[in-house]
Write a protein that holds these residues in place. Structure first.
Motif, PDB file in Angstrom:
ATOM      1  N   THR A  35       0.821  -1.203   0.000  1.00  0.00           N
ATOM      2  CA  THR A  35       0.000   0.000   0.000  1.00  0.00           C
ATOM      3  C   THR A  35       0.860   1.260   0.000  1.00  0.00           C
ATOM      4  OG1 THR A  35      -0.120   0.047   2.408  1.00  0.00           O
ATOM      5  CG2 THR A  35      -1.872  -1.152   1.253  1.00  0.00           C
ATOM      6  N   LEU A  36       0.246   2.357  -0.387  1.00  0.00           N
ATOM      7  CA  LEU A  36       0.839   3.690  -0.317  1.00  0.00           C
ATOM      8  C   LEU A  36       0.104   4.417   0.801  1.00  0.00           C
ATOM      9  CD1 LEU A  36       2.658   5.970  -1.483  1.00  0.00           C
ATOM     10  CD2 LEU A  36       0.756   6.545  -2.985  1.00  0.00           C
ATOM     11  N   PRO A  37       0.744   4.562   1.977  1.00  0.00           N
ATOM     12  CA  PRO A  37       0.046   5.206   3.090  1.00  0.00           C
ATOM     13  C   PRO A  37      -0.279   6.666   2.787  1.00  0.00           C
ATOM     14  CG  PRO A  37       2.082   4.141   3.829  1.00  0.00           C
ATOM     15  CD  PRO A  37       2.080   4.125   2.337  1.00  0.00           C
ATOM     16  N   THR A  38      -1.307   7.163   3.432  1.00  0.00           N
ATOM     17  CA  THR A  38      -1.640   8.583   3.371  1.00  0.00           C
ATOM     18  C   THR A  38      -1.590   9.149   4.788  1.00  0.00           C
ATOM     19  OG1 THR A  38      -4.015   8.130   3.557  1.00  0.00           O
ATOM     20  CG2 THR A  38      -3.115   8.369   1.330  1.00  0.00           C
ATOM     21  N   TYR A  39      -1.303  10.441   4.851  1.00  0.00           N
ATOM     22  CA  TYR A  39      -1.203  11.134   6.133  1.00  0.00           C
ATOM     23  C   TYR A  39      -2.042  12.399   6.072  1.00  0.00           C
ATOM     24  CZ  TYR A  39       2.630   7.883   6.570  1.00  0.00           C
ATOM     25  OH  TYR A  39       3.372   6.733   6.602  1.00  0.00           O
ATOM     26  N   THR A  40      -2.450  12.874   7.245  1.00  0.00           N
ATOM     27  CA  THR A  40      -3.311  14.047   7.316  1.00  0.00           C
ATOM     28  C   THR A  40      -2.573  15.223   7.944  1.00  0.00           C
ATOM     29  OG1 THR A  40      -5.253  12.638   7.512  1.00  0.00           O
ATOM     30  CG2 THR A  40      -5.515  14.926   8.192  1.00  0.00           C
ATOM     31  N   ILE A  41      -2.650  16.376   7.270  1.00  0.00           N
ATOM     32  CA  ILE A  41      -2.150  17.642   7.789  1.00  0.00           C
ATOM     33  C   ILE A  41      -3.379  18.483   8.111  1.00  0.00           C
ATOM     34  CG2 ILE A  41      -0.835  19.738   7.298  1.00  0.00           C
ATOM     35  CD1 ILE A  41       0.773  18.085   5.239  1.00  0.00           C
ATOM     36  N   THR A  42      -3.421  19.048   9.313  1.00  0.00           N
ATOM     37  CA  THR A  42      -4.566  19.871   9.723  1.00  0.00           C
ATOM     38  C   THR A  42      -4.227  21.340   9.534  1.00  0.00           C
ATOM     39  OG1 THR A  42      -5.214  18.186  11.314  1.00  0.00           O
ATOM     40  CG2 THR A  42      -6.183  20.380  11.583  1.00  0.00           C
ATOM     41  N   SER A  43      -5.043  22.021   8.729  1.00  0.00           N
ATOM     42  CA  SER A  43      -4.854  23.430   8.395  1.00  0.00           C
ATOM     43  C   SER A  43      -5.975  24.240   9.039  1.00  0.00           C
ATOM     44  CB  SER A  43      -4.880  23.572   6.877  1.00  0.00           C
ATOM     45  OG  SER A  43      -5.027  24.909   6.495  1.00  0.00           O
ATOM     46  N   THR A  44      -5.610  25.247   9.877  1.00  0.00           N
ATOM     47  CA  THR A  44      -6.612  26.029  10.609  1.00  0.00           C
ATOM     48  C   THR A  44      -6.326  27.520  10.464  1.00  0.00           C
ATOM     49  OG1 THR A  44      -6.630  24.242  12.244  1.00  0.00           O
ATOM     50  CG2 THR A  44      -7.750  26.291  12.836  1.00  0.00           C
ATOM     51  N   PRO A  45      -7.126  28.219   9.656  1.00  0.00           N
ATOM     52  CA  PRO A  45      -6.943  29.673   9.571  1.00  0.00           C
ATOM     53  C   PRO A  45      -7.622  30.349  10.768  1.00  0.00           C
ATOM     54  CG  PRO A  45      -8.710  29.000   8.129  1.00  0.00           C
ATOM     55  CD  PRO A  45      -8.138  27.740   8.745  1.00  0.00           C
ATOM     56  N   GLY A  46      -7.047  31.446  11.210  1.00  0.00           N
ATOM     57  CA  GLY A  46      -7.713  32.250  12.241  1.00  0.00           C
ATOM     58  C   GLY A  46      -8.739  33.158  11.593  1.00  0.00           C
ATOM     59  N   PRO A  47      -9.441  33.956  12.403  1.00  0.00           N
ATOM     60  CA  PRO A  47     -10.407  34.910  11.835  1.00  0.00           C
ATOM     61  C   PRO A  47      -9.704  35.915  10.908  1.00  0.00           C
ATOM     62  CG  PRO A  47     -10.634  34.753  14.232  1.00  0.00           C
ATOM     63  CD  PRO A  47      -9.403  34.000  13.860  1.00  0.00           C
TER      64      PRO A  47
END
Length: 181
Positions: free
Chosen positions: A95-107
């Motif tokens: 398999t080709l693993p996938t990873y998650t990056i969390t992107s959070t903009p402020g107001p």
């Protein structure tokens, strides 16, 4: 007068056995995952191995029992003995693993892409930070570390979960500070 028959000698060649061992993942841009065919036949020896991904041959049969896997897929290998008998291994999934990056903009601004961004193992992912009209970038945090007021950031060779990017924005002041006499 009974009929007589000739004596026939028959040789039964044994069927080989083969299985695959190795890592079950590949990563883009990384060295290949080496798969090994473990073939055996008794008595005798294995003459050739032919590798398949999803049932499609990856080249002519060869004496080498290793294969450099660079793609995800369902791998099998056919082992042929010197006597000509063959066996095909069970499927070995890579398999080709996938990873998650969390992107959070402020107001008062945006990060694109935003939210939970899925990235293939070994890939790069670029984020663009954009303030709303009348606002400027105050700071960008990457994995909790301040980066300053940057407009883009690229995660390179992503090989793990847990990366984060966030941005804060402020009201843009006058381009030139006022002076008084």
């Amino acid at each position: 007068n009974p009929a007589t028959s000739n004596l026939i000698t028959m040789t039964v060649n044994p069927i080989p056995t083969v299985n695959i061992t190795g890592a079950t993942t590949v990563c883009n841009g990384a060295p290949p995952t080496v798969l090994t065919a473990n073939g055996a036949v008794s008595p005798g020896s294995i003459a050739t191995y032919e590798w398949f991904i999803g049932g499609v041959s990856q080249g002519a049969p060869a004496a080498s029992n290793t294969f450099n896997a660079t793609l995800p897929g369902a791998y099998t290998v056919a082992a042929q003995s010197v006597a000509g008998c063959a066996d095909t291994s069970a499927v070995f999934n890579v398999t080709l693993p996938t990873y998650t990056i969390t992107s959070t903009p402020g107001p008062n601004g945006n990060i694109s892409p935003s939210g939970s961004v899925v990235v293939n193992c070994g890939d790069n992912q670029t984020f663009t930070i954009t303030p709303n009209g009348g606002f400027s970038i105050l700071d960008v945090l990457v994995d909790g570390v301040p980066q300053g007021p940057i407009g883009t950031y690229t995660f390179t060779n992503v090989t793990a979960n847990g990366h984060t990017i966030s941005a804060t924005f402020f009201i843009a002041g006058c381009p030139t500070p006022p002076t008084a006499n």
